[in-house]
Design an enzyme around this catalytic site. Structure first.
Site, PDB file in Angstrom:
ATOM      1  CB  CYS A   1       4.014   4.687   8.699  1.00 12.02           C
ATOM      2  SG  CYS A   1       3.547   4.449   6.966  1.00 12.02           S
TER       3      CYS A   1
ATOM      4  CB  CYS B   1       7.338   2.387   5.960  1.00 12.42           C
ATOM      5  SG  CYS B   1       7.133   4.022   6.740  1.00 12.42           S
TER       6      CYS B   1
ATOM      7  CB  CYS C   1       4.684   8.089   5.624  1.00 10.84           C
ATOM      8  SG  CYS C   1       5.732   7.259   6.825  1.00 10.84           S
TER       9      CYS C   1
ATOM     10  CB  CYS D   1       5.981   6.190   2.809  1.00 12.53           C
ATOM     11  SG  CYS D   1       5.075   4.825   3.580  1.00 12.53           S
TER      12      CYS D   1
END
Length: 371
Positions: free
Chosen positions: A288, A291, A312, A318
């Site tokens: 992602c 994150c 995400c 997230c």
């Protein structure tokens, strides 16, 4: 002899009544609300909510009928239970079955969450949430762990759901056999006799043509070793979460007027062959962008510059991972190592290798799933 050019016709009583109704309608016609936006117009209206409606919009007879259908669906996992779907203030196909089920279950003390393909802020999710807030006077939340009832379209949250929560999934097409036969009457006979040979042939032809089962969503599953069920258009990533879960899954289709359920701790097995096992979506060497998670379902996003990024799909989780990259999906439970889809203990890892699945290892790195 009467001159037709000068003949006059007397007004009939019906004409007088029509004129009177028209005058009355003109007198009762409302004045246009002067406002710069719809939101300002709504705020300018008198009253704290819609008048003339029952609590949670639906009448009590309708809510009782929906709850009876839910109870029957729980008693017969995977079986499609008909109900009299009511008109709702949103178009069919946009969650009318889901909102009828949610409103029939919500109480004043409940907290309600609505997600649409992983997002809390989409137009559909915001409208359904606002309807529940206005008519049922319930608290709403974007945090999955705070909600008592979660209504979702096309996703199951990344965070583990508990036995105190209910997940209501919006369903556009209820019968998985419709992929292989458009006749609902014939398909009902197949369900009655548990005759699912045509679906197995469909999967076999898929393997012959593509080398693996290429069904991106609505992957057929067998519930309690009895009924073939359509899990709604969730991705394959979410299908393992249905098996032996703590929570109650309810599937509602307003357009087709059907409700079915997967009770807690029910066996749910995706159809597959011994030499062609069920596989989830794979995101090799991807994480992602926001994150850094590698153990969540990712959505591909194309920027204005033509670059392709992955983020995400579950926006709520997230945001939590951005604050704590090591946050586990079962962080809110009093136990760890909970089986909840890919990347968690006992489930296939995100890269799809069998070695890691046999060892029971979760996702490594920053995800910390099940740690």
């Amino acid at each position: 002899m009467t001159d037709r050019g000068t003949e006059t016709t007397a007004a009939s009583p019906a004409d007088d009544a029509t004129d009177g109704d028209s005058t009355a309608a003109d007198d009762c016609a409302g004045e246009a609300v002067g406002a710069d936006s719809v939101a300002a117009a709504v705020e300018g209206l008198s009253g704290g909510g819609p008048s003339g409606y029952n609590y949670a919009y639906l009448d009590e007879h309708t809510k009782r009928e929906v709850r009876r259908a839910v109870l029957k669906g729980i008693a017969i996992p995977g079986h499609q239970v008909p109900f009299a779907s009511r008109p709702m203030p949103l178009a069919r196909g946009w969650g009318t079955g889901g909102i009828q089920t949610s409103l029939s279950l919500l109480g004043p003390e409940d907290t309600f969450k609505v997600i649409d393909q992983g997002s809390d802020e989409s137009v559909n999710a915001a409208n359904v949430r606002r309807l529940a807030e206005t008519t049922a006077n319930v608290e709403t939340a974007t945090d999955t762990t705070e909600a008592d009832v979660v209504q979702t379209r096309h996703r199951i949250p990344e965070e583990v759901l508990t036995d105190d929560q209910i997940l209501v999934l919006q369903v556009p097409i209820t019968d998985p056999l419709r992929k292989v036969d458009s006749s609902d009457a014939a398909n009902r006979r197949r369900h009655a006799h548990a005759n699912y040979g045509k679906m197995w042939v469909h999967l076999y032809e898929n393997v012959v043509e593509w080398g693996e089962i290429q069904i991106a969503s609505r992957y057929p599953v067998m519930v309690a070793d009895r009924y073939l069920m359509d899990p709604s258009p969730i991705p394959r990533w979410d299908v393992p979460k249905l098996d032996d879960a703590d929570t109650l899954f309810l599937f509602a289709a307003g357009r087709e007027a059907r409700i079915y359920a997967v009770p807690p701790h029910t066996e749910v097995e995706p159809l597959a062959f011994e030499d062609e096992s069920f596989q989830v979506e794979r995101f090799p060497d991807q994480a992602c962008r926001s994150c850094g998670s590698t153990d969540t379902y990712l959505t591909e996003v194309e920027t204005d510059d033509g670059d392709r990024l992955y983020v995400c799909n579950d926006t709520s989780f997230c945001l939590k991972r951005q604050d704590d990259p090591a946050l586990a999906k079962d962080h809110h439970l009093d136990r760890d190592g909970v089986d909840w889809g890919p990347g968690t203990p006992g489930r296939p890892p995100v890269d799809g290798t069998a070695e890691a699945a046999d060892s029971g290892e979760g996702a490594d790195g920053e995800g910390g799933d099940g740690a």
